[in-house]
Design a protein around this motif. Structure first.
Motif, mmCIF file in Angstrom:
data_model
loop_
_atom_site.group_PDB
_atom_site.id
_atom_site.type_symbol
_atom_site.label_atom_id
_atom_site.label_comp_id
_atom_site.label_asym_id
_atom_site.label_seq_id
_atom_site.Cartn_x
_atom_site.Cartn_y
_atom_site.Cartn_z
ATOM 1 N N PRO A 250 15.913 -10.619 66.109
ATOM 2 C CA PRO A 250 16.230 -11.173 64.788
ATOM 3 C C PRO A 250 16.321 -12.683 64.758
ATOM 4 O O PRO A 250 16.451 -13.263 63.692
ATOM 5 C CB PRO A 250 17.592 -10.540 64.486
ATOM 6 C CG PRO A 250 18.211 -10.354 65.834
ATOM 7 C CD PRO A 250 17.080 -10.038 66.785
ATOM 8 N N GLU A 251 16.277 -13.350 65.905
ATOM 9 C CA GLU A 251 16.518 -14.788 65.931
ATOM 10 C C GLU A 251 15.378 -15.514 66.637
ATOM 11 O O GLU A 251 14.816 -15.022 67.607
ATOM 12 C CB GLU A 251 17.841 -15.106 66.650
ATOM 13 C CG GLU A 251 19.052 -14.447 65.999
ATOM 14 C CD GLU A 251 20.327 -14.749 66.742
ATOM 15 O OE1 GLU A 251 20.229 -15.247 67.890
ATOM 16 O OE2 GLU A 251 21.406 -14.503 66.197
ATOM 17 N N VAL A 252 15.086 -16.700 66.144
ATOM 18 C CA VAL A 252 14.045 -17.556 66.722
ATOM 19 C C VAL A 252 14.602 -18.958 66.854
ATOM 20 O O VAL A 252 15.120 -19.518 65.888
ATOM 21 C CB VAL A 252 12.774 -17.570 65.853
ATOM 22 C CG1 VAL A 252 11.770 -18.584 66.405
ATOM 23 C CG2 VAL A 252 12.160 -16.194 65.811
ATOM 24 N N ASP A 253 14.514 -19.525 68.030
ATOM 25 C CA ASP A 253 15.026 -20.864 68.267
ATOM 26 C C ASP A 253 14.007 -21.881 67.750
ATOM 27 O O ASP A 253 13.027 -22.200 68.416
ATOM 28 C CB ASP A 253 15.268 -21.068 69.760
ATOM 29 C CG ASP A 253 16.015 -22.363 70.034
ATOM 30 O OD1 ASP A 253 16.434 -23.011 69.059
ATOM 31 O OD2 ASP A 253 16.179 -22.707 71.213
ATOM 32 N N VAL A 254 14.238 -22.365 66.544
ATOM 33 C CA VAL A 254 13.304 -23.280 65.899
ATOM 34 C C VAL A 254 13.436 -24.691 66.448
ATOM 35 O O VAL A 254 12.448 -25.373 66.705
ATOM 36 C CB VAL A 254 13.518 -23.275 64.374
ATOM 37 C CG1 VAL A 254 12.623 -24.305 63.708
ATOM 38 C CG2 VAL A 254 13.246 -21.892 63.821
ATOM 39 N N LEU B 270 6.173 -12.693 63.394
ATOM 40 C CA LEU B 270 6.743 -13.435 64.515
ATOM 41 C C LEU B 270 5.654 -14.226 65.239
ATOM 42 O O LEU B 270 5.859 -15.388 65.618
ATOM 43 C CB LEU B 270 7.436 -12.485 65.481
ATOM 44 C CG LEU B 270 8.044 -13.129 66.729
ATOM 45 C CD1 LEU B 270 9.103 -14.159 66.347
ATOM 46 C CD2 LEU B 270 8.633 -12.068 67.649
ATOM 47 N N VAL B 271 4.494 -13.606 65.411
ATOM 48 C CA VAL B 271 3.370 -14.321 66.023
ATOM 49 C C VAL B 271 2.976 -15.516 65.161
ATOM 50 O O VAL B 271 2.702 -16.615 65.667
ATOM 51 C CB VAL B 271 2.180 -13.361 66.222
ATOM 52 C CG1 VAL B 271 0.954 -14.127 66.734
ATOM 53 C CG2 VAL B 271 2.542 -12.254 67.187
ATOM 54 N N VAL C 129 14.922 -14.657 71.428
ATOM 55 C CA VAL C 129 14.404 -15.000 70.109
ATOM 56 C C VAL C 129 15.563 -15.153 69.153
ATOM 57 O O VAL C 129 16.325 -14.238 68.960
ATOM 58 C CB VAL C 129 13.459 -13.894 69.612
ATOM 59 C CG1 VAL C 129 12.873 -14.245 68.288
ATOM 60 C CG2 VAL C 129 12.389 -13.649 70.628
ATOM 61 N N SER C 130 15.734 -16.305 68.545
ATOM 62 C CA SER C 130 16.840 -16.500 67.615
ATOM 63 C C SER C 130 16.461 -17.494 66.533
ATOM 64 O O SER C 130 15.886 -18.521 66.823
ATOM 65 C CB SER C 130 18.080 -17.027 68.330
ATOM 66 O OG SER C 130 17.859 -18.307 68.801
#
Length: 275
Positions: free
Chosen positions: A70-74, A251-252, A268-269
């Motif tokens: 649920p998370e992706v470090d932007v 996500l990709v 993934v955040s």
């Protein structure tokens, strides 16, 4: 089950026909799905420079859809300047255009050149000696742009205009990159929420099918109620699988917008750092 109940006098032929119609309509979807699988395998194989069916044994294996956290470090928006190749290219073009302005302005100034020559000279080969016929010359040279000043200034204006164009292109590239990231973040997070809602819908639809089947067996409802519950369950399951696929592809797309830089095992955040 419906046929058995009809033979026992617990259901009608109408129920059997409805069940058979739903079965065949569901089976009719399978060929189109198999066709899509074959076409995708052929396309991927050709993109890798192989024959259309080269990846069949590998891609026909049944496996669950890869899960996405649920998370992706932007990170910071400025990180895009380091990761995205289109921004780095636009930045290099701007730097080159700026350097060309300096080169054009340098033509306005005088150029000094220190030159010198030395050697021996003679009309015959045997006249060449160590002491006779020697010559040399040395001295500075100067080049003044007296008659080409207009052309040089015009070239400066041209290079300045090109630099402004490169600057506008660089700004546009950065803004487009930030827009792509924001859109990808929104699509990814919203699709995750949609997937969670569909997961709940599937659970409730499965419960409705179980209840309708029990009531039908007890003679409390007709078979049409069971069919309706089964249709709802199938529709929700189909939407859930499509949503799971969309979450993964989103996500990709988010990683692509961010310029990549992650492995499959990385955490993934979705975190927005403020500059």
């Amino acid at each position: 089950m419906t046929s058995a109940r009809a033979k026992a006098g617990l259901a009608t032929e109408l129920d059997v026909s409805r069940a058979a119609a739903q079965l065949e309509s569901t089976r009719a979807i399978v060929p189109s799905l198999l066709n899509g699988i074959d076409v995708s395998i052929h396309r991927l194989s050709v993109l890798l420079g192989e024959e259309p069916g080269a990846l069949r044994s590998e891609l026909e294996k049944v496996s669950p859809i890869p899960s996405a956290g649920p998370e992706v470090d932007v990170g910071l928006p400025s990180d895009l300047l380091k990761r995205r190749p289109d921004i780095r290219r636009s930045e290099a073009q701007l730097a080159a255009a700026t350097a060309r302005i300096g080169e054009a302005k340098a033509d306005l100034f005088p150029r000094f050149v220190l030159t010198g020559t030395a050697g021996r000279q003679a009309t015959q080969l045997h006249d060449l000696t160590l002491g006779a016929g020697n010559f040399f010359s040395a001295g500075p040279g100067i080049s003044l742009p007296l008659f080409t000043g207009g052309r040089i200034r015009s070239n400066i204006d041209v290079q300045t205009s090109r630099q402004r164009q490169a600057l506008i292109g660089y700004q546009s590239t950065v803004l487009n990159a930030l827009e792509e990231v924001e859109n990808a973040l929104v699509s990814y997070s919203q699709e995750q929420e949609r997937r969670d809602r569909l997961n709940e819908a599937v659970s409730h639809s499965q419960l409705a099918v179980d209840l309708a089947t029990e009531q039908y067996r007890a003679g409390l409802v007709d078979f049409l109620s069971v069919l309706d519950a089964q249709r709802d369950l199938y529709a929700n399951e189909d939407q859930l699988v499509q949503s799971q696929t969309t979450v993964t592809t989103n996500l990709v797309g988010l990683y692509r917008a961010l310029g990549g830089g992650w492995s499959a095992s990385s955490v993934v955040s979705i975190k927005r750092a403020t500059p």
